[in-house]
Structures are given as structure tokens and as C-alpha cells.
Scaffold this motif. Structure first.
Motif, mmCIF file in Angstrom:
data_model
loop_
_atom_site.group_PDB
_atom_site.id
_atom_site.type_symbol
_atom_site.label_atom_id
_atom_site.label_comp_id
_atom_site.label_asym_id
_atom_site.label_seq_id
_atom_site.Cartn_x
_atom_site.Cartn_y
_atom_site.Cartn_z
ATOM 1 N N GLN A 197 26.075 -47.483 161.932
ATOM 2 C CA GLN A 197 26.415 -46.043 162.546
ATOM 3 C C GLN A 197 27.533 -45.438 162.073
ATOM 4 O OE1 GLN A 197 25.976 -46.118 166.880
ATOM 5 N NE2 GLN A 197 24.168 -47.035 166.965
ATOM 6 N N ARG A 213 23.217 -50.667 164.654
ATOM 7 C CA ARG A 213 24.823 -50.423 165.346
ATOM 8 C C ARG A 213 25.626 -50.490 164.280
ATOM 9 N NH1 ARG A 213 24.283 -49.381 170.549
ATOM 10 N NH2 ARG A 213 22.400 -50.159 171.539
ATOM 11 N N HIS A 243 19.363 -44.951 170.067
ATOM 12 C CA HIS A 243 19.892 -45.287 168.604
ATOM 13 C C HIS A 243 19.473 -44.249 167.596
ATOM 14 C CE1 HIS A 243 15.395 -46.089 168.408
ATOM 15 N NE2 HIS A 243 15.545 -45.803 167.284
#
Length: 254
Positions: free
Chosen positions: A247, A244, A228
Motif C-alpha cells: 500500500q 496491504r 482495500h
């Protein structure tokens, strides 16, 4: 002694001494028919917060247009006192603001202030409820310059430019500066909306000051092998995880 005989305690906030003096004269006239007591005055919002953290009052008369901190921001901070005072705004102009106050049932006095109008406002203030924070924020022309931090029974103002990130934890939000952490009881979503120009969301529970972002780093979990992204900050040696969903900011800032 019944409630009517209990004096209404009043505090004045205006950056212009002549305006404060006029209000004091008018309050003296009002006192002939309405039991009240002037307990203090301040020439700016910072001074007002210092004094009002020490003394509890029923009503605060606040000028809207003041340097460094306008009257609406001051009202927002005062609303977080254990027993918030009733707020009566004063203004020499800002017709748009007056219309908004009428819409939200927020009391105001248009300068030059008339005796009858002040008396009417003070009479209503006896039974007034604290102004809803959400309504005040709707009226605010721009984001606050400070966050109100409650510590040891006092309100401390923390300039928003000193905040590196905001992280939601249970019912509190942790406010991180270079020196230390503070806790405030505010909604992270509301803070994101108010300070959208300064902060970006990197996780469902974290906002980071855009100017503090100096880079990103991909971290691999040794056990699971999952990876990550994290944010690297300019003034703090702390790696903050990016979810996520967020991102996309790696490319946006890259």
C-alpha cells in the motif's frame, strides 16, 4: 548409421553479410573433417526466430552485437524452443563478456574467427547442453526488449512496452496488453528483477507497468466492510487490487 555420421545442422545469425560469408567459408572447411550441414542464416534476431521456429537445428552461431535485439536476448528466446539448439556466440570485442562466458562455460568465438577454434567449438557442441536461462540473464547487459510468447508451435515476440501488467497464476504468468492476454512460463520474481525500471509490484502475484498507473481507488467490501486499494490503469478498464504490504505505493505515486 552411427551418431558420428549424422551431420551437425548449423544456423548463422549476424547482421554483417561479410561476417556470415566468412563463417560459411569456414564451415565448408570444417565439413571436410566434421559432418555438418548449414541449414540457414539470418541478418537479425527477429528473422532468426521466425526461421528457427520452423526448422530444428543443432547449433546456432550468434553475433553478440546486433541492432534491435542483441545475441544474448536471442539466445534467451531460443532457449525456450521445445528442443533448444547449442549456442556459440561470436564477438569482435567485449572482453568483459568473454570473461563471463569462460566463467559460465558458454562457448564463444572471437572475431576474426579462426578455423581451428570454430572446429573445436562445433565438436564440443555435439554434446553441449542448452545454456541455463539464469546464466544467460546474468550476462545480459540490459533487460530484454521482448517477451517470447509460444503459440501454435511458434515463438512470437511481444515488445515489453506493450505489457500493462504481469500476473502469476499457478505455474504460468499472464501477460496483459491492451488487446489481449498471453501466457508465459517464467518466474514473476525474475521478471520483477529484470524489469524493475518498468514495473512495480502491487501484490504478491502482480506487477504493473509504472507508466500505466493513473490513480488509485479505495474499494469497500459490502459484506465484510473491509476496504482495500486498487490501481486504475490508463489503457484498461480493470481494477487491480493492492495488497496491504504494497500500500505504500499509493503515497509514492500519489
Amino acid at each position: 548409421m552411427n551418431d558420428v555420421e549424422i551431420p551437425l545442422t548449423v544456423f548463422i545469425v549476424d547482421d554483417e553479410p561479410p561476417a556470415r560469408n566468412r563463417l560459411k567459408d569456414l564451415l565448408t572447411d570444417c565439413a571436410e573433417q566434421l559432418p555438418l550441414k548449414l541449414v540457414g542464416e539470418a541478418g537479425n534476431g527477429h528473422e532468426a526466430l521466425d526461421k528457427l521456429s520452423e526448422v530444428q537445428v543443432d547449433v546456432v552461431l550468434i553475433d553478440i552485437r546486433m541492432p534491435k535485439m542483441d545475441g544474448i536476448e536471442l539466445a534467451l528466446h531460443l532457449n525456450k524452443l521445445p528442443k533448444p539448439p547449442a549456442i556459440i556466440f561470436t564477438t569482435a570485442y567485449d572482453v568483459y563478456a568473454i570473461q563471463a562466458f569462460e566463467l559460465h562455460a558458454v562457448d564463444y568465438l572471437l572475431k576474426p574467427i579462426r578455423l581451428g577454434r570454430l572446429f573445436e567449438a562445433l565438436t564440443r557442441a555435439r554434446s553441449a547442453l542448452p545454456l541455463p536461462i539464469a546464466k544467460l540473464q546474468e550476462l545480459a547487459p540490459e533487460p530484454r526488449k521482448n517477451l517470447a510468447i509460444h503459440e501454435r508451435g511458434k515463438i512470437h515476440l511481444l515488445p515489453i512496452e506493450q505489457v500493462l501488467y504481469l500476473r502469476a497464476e499457478l505455474k504460468y504468468v499472464t501477460v496483459r496488453t491492451v488487446e489481449r492476454e498471453y501466457l508465459i512460463e517464467e518466474s514473476l520474481g525474475a521478471l520483477e528483477k529484470e524489469f524493475a525500471a518498468r514495473f512495480i509490484r502491487i501484490h504478491r502475484n502482480c506487477l504493473v507497468a509504472k507508466d500505466e498507473i493513473v490513480g488509485f481507488e479505495k474499494v469497500v467490501d459490502e459484506k465484510s466492510g473491509d476496504s482495500h486499494w486498487t490501481v486504475n490503469l490508463k489503457q484498461l478498464n480493470e481494477m487491480l487490487p493492492i495488497s496491504r504490504r504494497q500500500q505504500f505505493i499509493v503515497k509514492e505515486f500519489g
